[in-house]
Design an enzyme around this catalytic site. Structure first.
Site, short mmCIF file in Angstrom:
data_model
loop_
_atom_site.label_atom_id
_atom_site.label_comp_id
_atom_site.label_asym_id
_atom_site.label_seq_id
_atom_site.Cartn_x
_atom_site.Cartn_y
_atom_site.Cartn_z
N CYS A 45 -36.03 -85.45 3.86
CA CYS A 45 -36.56 -84.84 2.44
C CYS A 45 -35.35 -83.51 2.43
CB CYS A 45 -37.63 -84.70 2.79
SG CYS A 45 -39.03 -86.10 2.51
C1 BEZ Z 1 -37.76 -87.49 6.59
O1 BEZ Z 1 -37.90 -87.23 4.97
O2 BEZ Z 1 -36.79 -87.49 7.02
C2 BEZ Z 1 -39.00 -88.77 6.08
C3 BEZ Z 1 -40.52 -87.83 5.30
C4 BEZ Z 1 -41.50 -89.40 5.28
C5 BEZ Z 1 -41.28 -90.78 6.58
C6 BEZ Z 1 -40.03 -90.27 7.42
C7 BEZ Z 1 -39.20 -90.25 7.20
#
Ligand code: BEZ
Length: 212
Positions: A45
């Site tokens: 994210c």
């Molecule tokens: C991420 O943004 O890295 C992420 C968020 C939720 C679950 C897995 C990865």
């Protein structure tokens, strides 16, 4: 609620990192890229929101506003923005909606319980100037989206909205396009006086009309 192409994007009021907004008032006559991410302070994210900020000028030249949402609070978003800016070398200049009660996420069907019953998946809604949903994307949490593809689709939609053409596989702005199959050769000759390459009667390739 499952939003489909052509549906009116539902309006909402929400708290964001840029204050309270009414979606339609905030969006006005622009296009919007409205996207959800699963969680603040997560790696994928962080890269996605950073890259969206990097694309600010690209969005602006296309009359597009970006807005993000997750079920975190506005306070969390505000403290996470520092990390995004530092690690992705950018300035986050678009609002992020705080949606801890999942009001907006539920309205747009961004929570998919069989993937995760509390967090938003990676949804994208492209909404046009008439507030119509023009594209939906849903990615799993483990896969970051390709925001260059989002720009590419916007380029295609803006071109094909105002010209009787469609864009072929992997098309990029400025490349050749396809004459709308609904257009007869007689009609096409008036609109495309420079002609076209008839690969098949239903596959007529011509120059991007916006680049001539
Ligand atoms: C991420 O943004 O890295 C992420 C968020 C939720 C679950 C897995 C990865």
């Amino acid at each position: 609620m499952t939003l489909q192409l052509g549906d009116l994007a539902p309006n909402f009021e929400a708290e964001t990192t840029h204050g309270s907004i009414d979606f339609y008032d905030w969006k006005k006559d622009s296009w919007a890229v409205f996207f959800s991410h699963p969680k603040d302070f997560t790696p994928v994210c962080t890269t996605e929101l950073g890259y969206t900020a990097v694309l600010a000028e690209e969005f602006k030249t296309r009359n597009v506003k970006a807005i993000a949402v997750s079920v975190d609070s506005v306070e969390d978003h505000k403290s996470w923005i520092g990390d995004i800016e530092e690690t992705q070398s950018t300035t986050v200049n678009f609002p992020i909606i705080g949606d801890p009660d999942k009001k907006v996420a539920s309205l747009y069907g961004m929570i998919h319980p069989n993937a995760n019953d509390t967090l938003t998946v990676r949804s994208v809604f492209i909404v046009d100037t008439n507030n119509k949903v023009r594209l939906t994307l849903t990615y799993p949490a483990s896969t970051g989206r390709n925001f260059n593809e989002i720009l590419r689709v916007i380029d295609s939609m803006q071109l094909t909205d105002s010209n009787k053409v469609a864009t072929p596989v992997n098309w990029q702005q400025g490349e050749d396009v396809i004459i709308s199959p609904g257009l007869s050769n007689e009609e096409a000759a008036e609109i495309f006086p420079d002609g076209w390459n008839e690969v098949r009667p239903y596959l007529r390739v011509t120059k991007d009309p916006s680049s001539t």
